[in-house]
Design a protein around this motif. Structure first.
Motif, PDB file in Angstrom:
ATOM      1  N   MET A   1      43.750  52.881  39.512  1.00  0.00           N
ATOM      2  CA  MET A   1      43.452  51.473  39.725  1.00  0.00           C
ATOM      3  C   MET A   1      41.969  51.205  39.457  1.00  0.00           C
ATOM      4  N   ALA A   2      41.117  52.187  39.776  1.00  0.00           N
ATOM      5  CA  ALA A   2      39.683  52.002  39.527  1.00  0.00           C
ATOM      6  C   ALA A   2      39.393  51.881  38.033  1.00  0.00           C
ATOM      7  N   VAL A   3      40.075  52.686  37.220  1.00  0.00           N
ATOM      8  CA  VAL A   3      39.888  52.599  35.763  1.00  0.00           C
ATOM      9  C   VAL A   3      40.333  51.223  35.281  1.00  0.00           C
ATOM     10  N   MET A   4      41.461  50.746  35.761  1.00  0.00           N
ATOM     11  CA  MET A   4      41.961  49.445  35.317  1.00  0.00           C
ATOM     12  C   MET A   4      40.987  48.331  35.688  1.00  0.00           C
ATOM     13  N   GLN A   5      40.480  48.369  36.903  1.00  0.00           N
ATOM     14  CA  GLN A   5      39.550  47.319  37.330  1.00  0.00           C
ATOM     15  C   GLN A   5      38.272  47.335  36.494  1.00  0.00           C
ATOM     16  N   ALA A   6      37.807  48.515  36.134  1.00  0.00           N
ATOM     17  CA  ALA A   6      36.584  48.622  35.331  1.00  0.00           C
ATOM     18  C   ALA A   6      36.828  48.265  33.870  1.00  0.00           C
ATOM     19  N   ALA A   7      38.013  48.563  33.356  1.00  0.00           N
ATOM     20  CA  ALA A   7      38.283  48.444  31.929  1.00  0.00           C
ATOM     21  C   ALA A   7      38.652  47.036  31.465  1.00  0.00           C
ATOM     22  N   PHE A   8      39.343  46.278  32.294  1.00  0.00           N
ATOM     23  CA  PHE A   8      39.831  44.968  31.862  1.00  0.00           C
ATOM     24  C   PHE A   8      38.889  43.855  32.306  1.00  0.00           C
ATOM     25  N   PRO A   9      38.394  43.050  31.361  1.00  0.00           N
ATOM     26  CA  PRO A   9      37.512  41.937  31.734  1.00  0.00           C
ATOM     27  C   PRO A   9      38.250  40.962  32.660  1.00  0.00           C
ATOM     28  N   PRO A  10      37.661  40.612  33.788  1.00  0.00           N
ATOM     29  CA  PRO A  10      38.362  39.767  34.759  1.00  0.00           C
ATOM     30  C   PRO A  10      38.707  38.369  34.227  1.00  0.00           C
ATOM     31  N   GLU A  11      37.969  37.880  33.235  1.00  0.00           N
ATOM     32  CA  GLU A  11      38.231  36.522  32.749  1.00  0.00           C
ATOM     33  C   GLU A  11      39.575  36.379  32.047  1.00  0.00           C
ATOM     34  N   TYR A  12      40.216  37.491  31.699  1.00  0.00           N
ATOM     35  CA  TYR A  12      41.514  37.408  31.029  1.00  0.00           C
ATOM     36  C   TYR A  12      42.688  37.711  31.949  1.00  0.00           C
ATOM     37  N   GLY A  13      42.435  38.217  33.132  1.00  0.00           N
ATOM     38  CA  GLY A  13      43.504  38.491  34.089  1.00  0.00           C
ATOM     39  C   GLY A  13      44.509  39.529  33.605  1.00  0.00           C
ATOM     40  N   GLU A  14      44.058  40.502  32.803  1.00  0.00           N
ATOM     41  CA  GLU A  14      44.968  41.495  32.244  1.00  0.00           C
ATOM     42  C   GLU A  14      45.245  42.672  33.171  1.00  0.00           C
ATOM     43  N   ALA A  15      44.365  42.926  34.115  1.00  0.00           N
ATOM     44  CA  ALA A  15      44.561  44.051  35.028  1.00  0.00           C
ATOM     45  C   ALA A  15      45.759  43.773  35.930  1.00  0.00           C
ATOM     46  N   TRP A  16      46.579  44.777  36.111  1.00  0.00           N
ATOM     47  CA  TRP A  16      47.717  44.661  37.017  1.00  0.00           C
ATOM     48  C   TRP A  16      47.268  44.998  38.430  1.00  0.00           C
ATOM     49  N   THR A  17      48.007  44.496  39.392  1.00  0.00           N
ATOM     50  CA  THR A  17      47.758  44.859  40.779  1.00  0.00           C
ATOM     51  C   THR A  17      48.451  46.198  41.057  1.00  0.00           C
ATOM     52  N   ARG A  18      48.052  46.825  42.151  1.00  0.00           N
ATOM     53  CA  ARG A  18      48.708  48.073  42.562  1.00  0.00           C
ATOM     54  C   ARG A  18      50.206  47.838  42.737  1.00  0.00           C
ATOM     55  N   ARG A  19      50.573  46.722  43.309  1.00  0.00           N
ATOM     56  CA  ARG A  19      51.988  46.401  43.538  1.00  0.00           C
ATOM     57  C   ARG A  19      52.747  46.298  42.218  1.00  0.00           C
ATOM     58  N   GLN A  20      52.153  45.666  41.205  1.00  0.00           N
ATOM     59  CA  GLN A  20      52.812  45.547  39.905  1.00  0.00           C
ATOM     60  C   GLN A  20      53.052  46.925  39.280  1.00  0.00           C
ATOM     61  N   VAL A  21      52.073  47.799  39.389  1.00  0.00           N
ATOM     62  CA  VAL A  21      52.223  49.149  38.848  1.00  0.00           C
ATOM     63  C   VAL A  21      53.306  49.904  39.615  1.00  0.00           C
ATOM     64  N   GLU A  22      53.276  49.832  40.944  1.00  0.00           N
ATOM     65  CA  GLU A  22      54.280  50.507  41.762  1.00  0.00           C
ATOM     66  C   GLU A  22      55.680  49.995  41.444  1.00  0.00           C
ATOM     67  N   ASP A  23      55.832  48.674  41.326  1.00  0.00           N
ATOM     68  CA  ASP A  23      57.136  48.092  41.027  1.00  0.00           C
ATOM     69  C   ASP A  23      57.648  48.561  39.667  1.00  0.00           C
ATOM     70  N   ALA A  24      56.768  48.624  38.671  1.00  0.00           N
ATOM     71  CA  ALA A  24      57.173  49.093  37.344  1.00  0.00           C
ATOM     72  C   ALA A  24      57.675  50.532  37.421  1.00  0.00           C
ATOM     73  N   MET A  25      56.968  51.363  38.156  1.00  0.00           N
ATOM     74  CA  MET A  25      57.358  52.774  38.266  1.00  0.00           C
ATOM     75  C   MET A  25      58.688  52.929  39.019  1.00  0.00           C
ATOM     76  N   LEU A  26      58.939  52.064  39.976  1.00  0.00           N
ATOM     77  CA  LEU A  26      60.186  52.140  40.747  1.00  0.00           C
ATOM     78  C   LEU A  26      61.397  51.683  39.937  1.00  0.00           C
ATOM     79  N   LEU A  27      61.200  50.816  38.955  1.00  0.00           N
ATOM     80  CA  LEU A  27      62.310  50.317  38.153  1.00  0.00           C
ATOM     81  C   LEU A  27      62.949  51.395  37.298  1.00  0.00           C
TER      82      LEU A  27
END
Length: 144
Positions: A1-27
């Motif tokens: 999650m730290a890499v994602m927060q650092a890598a994606f510019p916040p103005e585009y809203g591209e970073a996923w939340t921890r919940r979104q990542v967890e939900d994707a993995m559970l599917l």
């Protein structure tokens, strides 16, 4: 999650939340890969410098996320992650790789150099923090 927060510019809203990542993995059907700053897999207690998240669908593998810590860019880690992505996709039976990105994403050259070609555009698909509308570009390449 730290890499994602650092890598994606916040103005585009591209970073996923921890919940979104967890939900994707559970599917199910989702896969990930990690890379350390030295280009190999992170060792015990070693931080990841980059990651990808993908999803298998029939005979295709879609790249959902790919990020490299800005402090570790230009070291070939993005290319290494794409190689891991393609290797895993072949293992899952994929014949084609897919991805989507916003127009103007600086990673476009990485994807094109790997063999991805534009196959479509979704006009005004993304919205920036300032409400600017940005096209989504879809890319594909053979699973090599």
């Amino acid at each position: 999650m730290a890499v994602m927060q650092a890598a994606f510019p916040p103005e585009y809203g591209e970073a996923w939340t921890r919940r979104q990542v967890e939900d994707a993995m559970l599917l199910g059907g989702c896969h990930y890969g990690l890379v350390a700053a030295h280009g190999g897999a992170p060792g015990t207690n070693e931080a990841a410098a980059g990651f990808f998240l993908s999803r298998t669908g029939y005979d295709e593998e879609e790249l959902l996320l790919l990020a490299v810590d800005p402090a570790c860019r230009r070291l070939g880690l993005g290319r290494r992650l794409l190689e891991q992505f393609a290797e895993g996709a072949r293992t899952h039976g994929a014949k084609r790789l897919l991805l989507e990105m916003r127009r103007g994403n600086p990673a476009e050259s990485l994807y094109r150099n790997f063999g991805f070609n534009q196959i479509g555009v979704r006009p005004n698909y993304y919205r920036s923090a300032t409400a600017e509308r940005i096209d989504a570009i879809t890319f594909a390449c053979d699973c090599h």
